[in-house]
Design a protein around this motif. Structure first.
Motif, PDB file in Angstrom:
ATOM      1  N   ALA A  75     -10.425  -5.033 -11.139  1.00 32.24           N
ATOM      2  CA  ALA A  75      -9.649  -6.019 -10.376  1.00 32.24           C
ATOM      3  C   ALA A  75      -8.781  -6.855 -11.323  1.00 32.24           C
ATOM      4  CB  ALA A  75     -10.575  -6.915  -9.555  1.00 32.24           C
ATOM      5  N   GLY A  76      -9.302  -7.139 -12.503  1.00 33.23           N
ATOM      6  CA  GLY A  76      -8.518  -7.891 -13.489  1.00 33.23           C
ATOM      7  C   GLY A  76      -7.265  -7.145 -13.904  1.00 33.23           C
ATOM      8  N   ALA A  77      -7.363  -5.823 -13.923  1.00 36.72           N
ATOM      9  CA  ALA A  77      -6.215  -4.996 -14.329  1.00 36.72           C
ATOM     10  C   ALA A  77      -5.058  -5.094 -13.346  1.00 36.72           C
ATOM     11  CB  ALA A  77      -6.659  -3.538 -14.492  1.00 36.72           C
ATOM     12  N   LEU A  78      -5.283  -5.670 -12.154  1.00 35.41           N
ATOM     13  CA  LEU A  78      -4.179  -5.890 -11.218  1.00 35.41           C
ATOM     14  C   LEU A  78      -3.224  -6.969 -11.715  1.00 35.41           C
ATOM     15  CD1 LEU A  78      -6.304  -5.836  -7.927  1.00 35.41           C
ATOM     16  CD2 LEU A  78      -4.764  -4.028  -8.726  1.00 35.41           C
ATOM     17  N   GLY A  79      -3.666  -7.725 -12.733  1.00 37.14           N
ATOM     18  CA  GLY A  79      -2.757  -8.684 -13.375  1.00 37.14           C
ATOM     19  C   GLY A  79      -2.548  -9.977 -12.606  1.00 37.14           C
ATOM     20  N   GLN A  80      -3.480 -10.324 -11.750  1.00 35.89           N
ATOM     21  CA  GLN A  80      -3.298 -11.530 -10.922  1.00 35.89           C
ATOM     22  C   GLN A  80      -3.894 -12.782 -11.559  1.00 35.89           C
ATOM     23  OE1 GLN A  80      -1.252 -11.064  -8.017  1.00 35.89           O
ATOM     24  NE2 GLN A  80      -1.061  -9.385  -9.488  1.00 35.89           N
ATOM     25  N   TRP A  81      -4.659 -12.607 -12.619  1.00 33.58           N
ATOM     26  CA  TRP A  81      -5.216 -13.769 -13.305  1.00 33.58           C
ATOM     27  C   TRP A  81      -5.421 -13.423 -14.763  1.00 33.58           C
ATOM     28  CZ3 TRP A  81      -7.969 -11.538  -9.133  1.00 33.58           C
ATOM     29  CH2 TRP A  81      -8.970 -10.630  -9.505  1.00 33.58           C
ATOM     30  N   SER A  83      -2.697  -3.226   0.373  1.00 36.85           N
ATOM     31  CA  SER A  83      -2.101  -4.369  -0.317  1.00 36.85           C
ATOM     32  C   SER A  83      -0.735  -4.036  -0.899  1.00 36.85           C
ATOM     33  CB  SER A  83      -3.033  -4.793  -1.452  1.00 36.85           C
ATOM     34  OG  SER A  83      -2.398  -5.720  -2.295  1.00 36.85           O
ATOM     35  N   GLU A  84       0.107  -5.058  -0.993  1.00 34.65           N
ATOM     36  CA  GLU A  84       1.413  -4.868  -1.656  1.00 34.65           C
ATOM     37  C   GLU A  84       1.241  -4.676  -3.168  1.00 34.65           C
ATOM     38  OE1 GLU A  84       2.473  -9.614  -2.243  1.00 34.65           O
ATOM     39  OE2 GLU A  84       3.165  -8.565  -0.437  1.00 34.65           O
ATOM     40  N   LEU A  85       0.045  -4.955  -3.661  1.00 34.02           N
ATOM     41  CA  LEU A  85      -0.217  -4.775  -5.093  1.00 34.02           C
ATOM     42  C   LEU A  85      -0.761  -3.387  -5.417  1.00 34.02           C
ATOM     43  CD1 LEU A  85      -2.104  -8.154  -5.708  1.00 34.02           C
ATOM     44  CD2 LEU A  85       0.270  -7.646  -6.324  1.00 34.02           C
ATOM     45  N   ALA A  86      -0.839  -2.520  -4.406  1.00 29.20           N
ATOM     46  CA  ALA A  86      -1.531  -1.239  -4.590  1.00 29.20           C
ATOM     47  C   ALA A  86      -0.931  -0.387  -5.705  1.00 29.20           C
ATOM     48  CB  ALA A  86      -1.551  -0.461  -3.268  1.00 29.20           C
ATOM     49  N   SER A  87       0.357  -0.605  -6.008  1.00 27.94           N
ATOM     50  CA  SER A  87       0.963   0.202  -7.076  1.00 27.94           C
ATOM     51  C   SER A  87       0.372  -0.143  -8.447  1.00 27.94           C
ATOM     52  CB  SER A  87       2.476  -0.019  -7.099  1.00 27.94           C
ATOM     53  OG  SER A  87       2.747  -1.369  -7.410  1.00 27.94           O
ATOM     54  N   ARG A  88      -0.331  -1.274  -8.517  1.00 27.04           N
ATOM     55  CA  ARG A  88      -0.906  -1.686  -9.812  1.00 27.04           C
ATOM     56  C   ARG A  88      -2.323  -1.167 -10.023  1.00 27.04           C
ATOM     57  NH1 ARG A  88       0.904  -7.819 -11.084  1.00 27.04           N
ATOM     58  NH2 ARG A  88       3.114  -7.563 -10.629  1.00 27.04           N
ATOM     59  N   LYS A 118      -7.998  -1.564   0.485  1.00 27.86           N
ATOM     60  CA  LYS A 118      -6.707  -2.224   0.208  1.00 27.86           C
ATOM     61  C   LYS A 118      -5.830  -1.404  -0.736  1.00 27.86           C
ATOM     62  CE  LYS A 118      -5.905  -6.415   0.992  1.00 27.86           C
ATOM     63  NZ  LYS A 118      -5.239  -7.057   2.160  1.00 27.86           N
ATOM     64  N   GLY A 119      -6.398  -0.370  -1.313  1.00 24.79           N
ATOM     65  CA  GLY A 119      -5.648   0.422  -2.295  1.00 24.79           C
ATOM     66  C   GLY A 119      -5.617  -0.226  -3.666  1.00 24.79           C
ATOM     67  N   LEU A 120      -6.576  -1.126  -3.943  1.00 24.01           N
ATOM     68  CA  LEU A 120      -6.553  -1.880  -5.204  1.00 24.01           C
ATOM     69  C   LEU A 120      -7.587  -1.408  -6.215  1.00 24.01           C
ATOM     70  CD1 LEU A 120      -6.085  -5.468  -3.708  1.00 24.01           C
ATOM     71  CD2 LEU A 120      -4.344  -4.020  -4.796  1.00 24.01           C
ATOM     72  N   ILE A 121      -8.531  -0.618  -5.761  1.00 27.09           N
ATOM     73  CA  ILE A 121      -9.606  -0.140  -6.646  1.00 27.09           C
ATOM     74  C   ILE A 121      -9.765   1.360  -6.465  1.00 27.09           C
ATOM     75  CG2 ILE A 121     -12.144  -0.115  -6.911  1.00 27.09           C
ATOM     76  CD1 ILE A 121     -10.959  -2.538  -8.209  1.00 27.09           C
ATOM     77  N   ASP A 122      -9.859   2.062  -7.577  1.00 28.35           N
ATOM     78  CA  ASP A 122     -10.177   3.488  -7.581  1.00 28.35           C
ATOM     79  C   ASP A 122     -11.646   3.610  -7.985  1.00 28.35           C
ATOM     80  OD1 ASP A 122     -10.439   6.181  -8.024  1.00 28.35           O
ATOM     81  OD2 ASP A 122      -9.079   6.246  -9.760  1.00 28.35           O
ATOM     82  N   PRO A 123     -12.537   3.973  -7.057  1.00 28.71           N
ATOM     83  CA  PRO A 123     -13.966   4.049  -7.415  1.00 28.71           C
ATOM     84  C   PRO A 123     -14.216   4.933  -8.639  1.00 28.71           C
ATOM     85  CG  PRO A 123     -13.707   4.229  -5.046  1.00 28.71           C
ATOM     86  CD  PRO A 123     -12.315   4.272  -5.630  1.00 28.71           C
ATOM     87  N   ALA A 124     -13.380   5.945  -8.831  1.00 25.46           N
ATOM     88  CA  ALA A 124     -13.556   6.807 -10.011  1.00 25.46           C
ATOM     89  C   ALA A 124     -13.260   6.032 -11.298  1.00 25.46           C
ATOM     90  CB  ALA A 124     -12.645   8.030  -9.910  1.00 25.46           C
TER      91      ALA A 124
END
Lengths: 224, 223
Positions: free
Chosen positions: A39-45, A99-104, B49-55
């Motif tokens: 989650a940190g790798a999404l760059g939001q904090w 999410s709109e952040l999904a590309s990250r 949400k498309g924010l986490i890849d479990p792999a």
């Protein structure tokens, strides 16, 4: 003035248990760590925001939560407070959409590269170092954030108002007191400062023993 | 964390909106009470949400369970014991050498190496959280993150070391390093007697995780 995480020197915690030595005592500990990193790798904090999120758990929660429960709680709070998830999604246990952040998203094949890359905290263009190894300096008192009331700081309470000696100059590092609050990186010279243990703890401490802390320039003032 | 200037949403406006001291406002209280279910709930939501890849989570766990751990630090210590040029480099400016060895990365960007000697015993803690040199030692053990270690080792290091079976003579200085910044400390334990002529692999086998934190000593050969 202080927060519950600032526990250096506290009495009453009992013996340390060296047998509690597993990297991940439970499977969910590993999952909580991995989830937090991904989650940190999404760059939001940044790291200072995430530390502050754990430190601002209520003292009651901070004390009763195990280590990775603190991480999870801090993560959930950041995700909602920074607008990545909604309270409704947390409550429902399901997302309402992509999410709109999904590309990250951090994909499995990028993990090794991201972990190996690190993120240095040294910065150019910071104020000049006012102290050098061998100088005597005094730490700020009280040990609180001077920009944000109740804000994040890395000066422990036990080390405030003390005189010590600079032993290392680490270069200019991002200032957590500012960076945790979206106020900029505000890099400053960072020093390792050694204190005589007896100056910190009194005569209980070993006569020759020392405590060394890494302290930013704005935590310090010169001594005559 | 994975963060670059200009890439964050942690602005003063939305951080100021973070409720700090109102327990009932904390979103985490909306998650299930059981910790394992809490992790699963967050992972489910973030995956949807498309924010986490479990792999990717599996890969992170695999990395810290099997690839990055105290065996890295032990190799460094064995080489410091064996190679005076390497030792000097590590004490003066370790980062280029660590990058060359590929012992660089998250939570190990700014290493300082401190040597135990007959005069000084070094021990490392993070009283404010759990800072630890991940690329060299992996993820910290439970005791390192415990309240008892964090609160006590700065005030009464000799008693805490005794709980680990390490007795430091009164006339030897104990220096406690409280990792309050992004600098990470690695202790080089004293080289045990009877190890003359041993190669680096054999020496590395004597270097325990605790000896590189300062709560242990290097093993003696055949111990």
């Amino acid at each position: 003035m202080s927060r519950v995480h600032d526990m250096g020197g506290r009495y009453g915690d009992g013996a340390v248990n060296p047998a509690d030595n597993a990297t991940f005592a439970q499977d969910w500990h590993a999952r909580a760590l991995a989830l937090t990193l991904a989650a940190g790798a999404l760059g939001q904090w940044n790291i200072d925001v995430s530390r502050h999120a754990r430190e601002t758990l209520s003292p009651k929660d901070y004390s009763r939560f195990s280590y990775y429960e603190k991480w999870l709680a801090g993560l959930a709070d950041m995700l909602v407070n920074l607008g990545v998830l909604t309270r409704e999604e947390l409550k429902a246990g399901h997302a309402t959409g992509v999410s709109e952040l999904a590309s990250r998203i951090l994909k499995a094949d990028a993990v090794a590269g991201v972990l190996a890359k690190g993120s240095p905290y040294t910065r150019d263009g910071a104020p000049n170092a006012e102290f050098k190894p061998g100088d005597r300096v005094k730490t700020r008192r009280p040990a609180h954030n001077i920009q944000v009331a109740g804000g994040h700081t890395r000066l422990p309470g036990y080390a405030s108002g003390l005189i010590g000696e600079v032993v290392l100059l680490h270069g200019a590092h991002v200032l957590p007191d500012s960076n945790a609050h979206g106020l900029g990186e505000a890099a400053e010279p960072l020093y390792a400062v050694a204190f005589a243990a007896r100056d910190v703890w009194g005569d209980e401490a070993g006569a020759w023993d020392e405590v060394v802390l890494d302290l930013w320039q704005s935590y310090l003032e010169p001594t005559a | 964390m994975h963060f670059r200037a200009g890439q964050t949403r942690a602005t003063s406006a939305n951080l100021a909106a973070m409720p700090h001291d109102h327990d009932h406002d904390h979103p985490h209280t909306l998650l299930p009470p059981e910790p394992a279910l809490r992790v699963r709930a967050l992972e489910t939501i973030l995956t949807e949400k498309g924010l986490i890849d479990p792999a990717a989570l599996d890969e992170i766990i695999e990395t810290y369970q099997h690839k990055i751990g105290p065996q890295n630090g032990a190799k460094v210590v064995a080489r410091i014991w064996s190679d005076p040029t390497f030792r000097k480099g590590m004490l003066d400016e370790p980062m280029p050498l660590l990058e060359e060895l590929e012992f660089y990365g998250r939570q190990g960007e700014h290493m300082v190496i401190v040597e135990n000697t007959p005069e000084v015993h070094n021990v490392v803690v993070c009283t404010l959280c759990s800072c630890y040199p991940w690329p060299l030692l992996g993820i910290p053990p439970g005791w390192y993150k415990s309240d008892a270690y964090r609160s006590r080792v700065v005030r009464e290091p000799r008693k805490v070391l005794a709980e680990f079976g390490v007795d430091v003579p009164d006339d030897k200085k104990v220096r406690v390093w409280d990792s309050t910044a992004e600098v990470r400390y690695l202790v080089v334990p004293e080289r045990p007697e009877g190890t003359e002529g041993m190669d680096e692999d054999a020496l590395a086998a004597l270097v325990t995780r605790d000896s590189m934190i300062g709560t242990g000593l290097a093993l003696r050969p055949e111990a």
